[in-house]
Design an enzyme around this catalytic site. Structure first.
Site, PDB file in Angstrom:
ATOM      1  N   HIS A  54      -7.925  -4.690  -1.032  1.00 19.16           N
ATOM      2  CA  HIS A  54      -6.812  -3.910  -0.507  1.00 19.16           C
ATOM      3  C   HIS A  54      -6.526  -4.267   0.958  1.00 19.16           C
ATOM      4  CE1 HIS A  54      -4.041  -0.526  -1.020  1.00 19.16           C
ATOM      5  NE2 HIS A  54      -4.199  -0.349   0.286  1.00 19.16           N
ATOM      6  N   SER A 108       0.835  -1.193   0.000  1.00 22.21           N
ATOM      7  CA  SER A 108       0.000   0.000   0.000  1.00 22.21           C
ATOM      8  C   SER A 108       0.878   1.255   0.000  1.00 22.21           C
ATOM      9  CB  SER A 108      -0.963  -0.037   1.191  1.00 22.21           C
ATOM     10  OG  SER A 108      -1.926   0.984   1.084  1.00 22.21           O
ATOM     11  N   ASP A 154      -9.848  -3.942  -5.670  1.00 19.97           N
ATOM     12  CA  ASP A 154      -9.048  -2.898  -5.035  1.00 19.97           C
ATOM     13  C   ASP A 154      -9.160  -1.619  -5.843  1.00 19.97           C
ATOM     14  OD1 ASP A 154      -7.178  -1.323  -3.742  1.00 19.97           O
ATOM     15  OD2 ASP A 154      -5.461  -2.602  -4.227  1.00 19.97           O
TER      16      ASP A 154
END
Length: 257
Positions: free
Chosen positions: A227, A43, A197
């Site tokens: 995610h 991320s 995502d």
């Protein structure tokens, strides 16, 4: 790295770069083989890893990095009309509102400009003409695009919005904008994307950029992933099959290089 809400741009990337340089200069202290150093992140950590990888190219006195492992990275803060942003804007754990909050907070942009950022109103026409070859939805494989998506980005240009948000065009904030000569020097990459995502398409865009410049890319796309799912791989009973697939793929890749 020092985190929000107390610290803002460019603290994250500066902290990560400084830590990486220190580590690379003292590999013997840690018993690390200088030919087998991999930089990885997930991320926002993957975004920082991408920025650090590019920045380290200007430091030839340091050991050459073996590979980069980027897991669901956000790599640009410009085109929010990409298919995945429209398809998955309300999917946990990362929604459109959370993305925009993070962008505005980190870049110290007042949230009153959020709508302008979403519509691309702060992107000058000449800048979009330059960067659309890398950021346009046309670069996303057709199987990831569906009917009924909104018109192509960007909206009408607003100079006031540009003056407030122009740092989204900095490479250290949007590493997808790096010059071809920079991308071509990067080491091989392992990229992880998740179907469900909102950031899926940033990975797909970077994959194309790397491949277009001859950088070897291994891509793992987790069809039932979302995610952050990789973080749950050891959190029973909250571990998902997608969590294990993602972590096993990353471990297998690193063990194999």
């Amino acid at each position: 790295y020092r985190k929000l809400p107390d610290y803002h741009h460019p603290v994250i990337t500066q902290d990560c770069l400084n830590a990486s340089i220190h580590f690379l200069k003292t590999l013997q202290t840690y018993g690390v083989d200088p030919s087998r150093v991999v930089i990885s992140g997930e991320s926002v950590g993957a975004w920082a890893a991408a920025v650090v990888m590019q920045a380290l190219l200007n430091r030839p006195n340091l050991p050459q990095l073996r590979a980069q492992v980027l897991i669901c990275p956000p790599l640009q803060a410009i085109n929010f009309f990409l298919p995945s942003f429209q398809q998955h804007q309300n999917v946990p754990f990362l929604t459109k509102d959370i993305v925009m909050l993070a962008v505005c907070k980190y870049l110290a942009i007042d949230r009153s400009w959020e709508d302008a950022i979403l519509k691309g109103a702060g992107i000058p026409p000449d800048a979009w003409e330059k960067y659309k070859k890398w950021l346009s939805s046309e670069n996303i494989p057709k199987r990831f695009r569906t009917q009924g998506l909104q018109p192509e980005f960007p909206g009408p240009f607003n100079e006031a919005a540009y003056l407030e948000t122009r740092h989204v065009l900095d490479v250290e904030n949007s590493p997808l904008l790096a010059d071809d000569k920079v991308i071509a020097q990067l080491p091989e990459a392992f990229l992880v994307s998740y179907e469900n995502d909102i950031l899926r398409d940033d990975t797909l865009l970077y994959k194309k950029r790397l491949e277009d410049q001859g950088v070897p890319v291994t891509w793992c796309h987790v069809e039932d992933g979302f995610h952050g799912c990789i973080l749950l791989f050891d959190k029973k009973p909250f571990c998902f099959p997608s969590s294990l697939r993602a972590i096993n793929a990353v471990v297998s890749y690193i063990n194999g290089i």
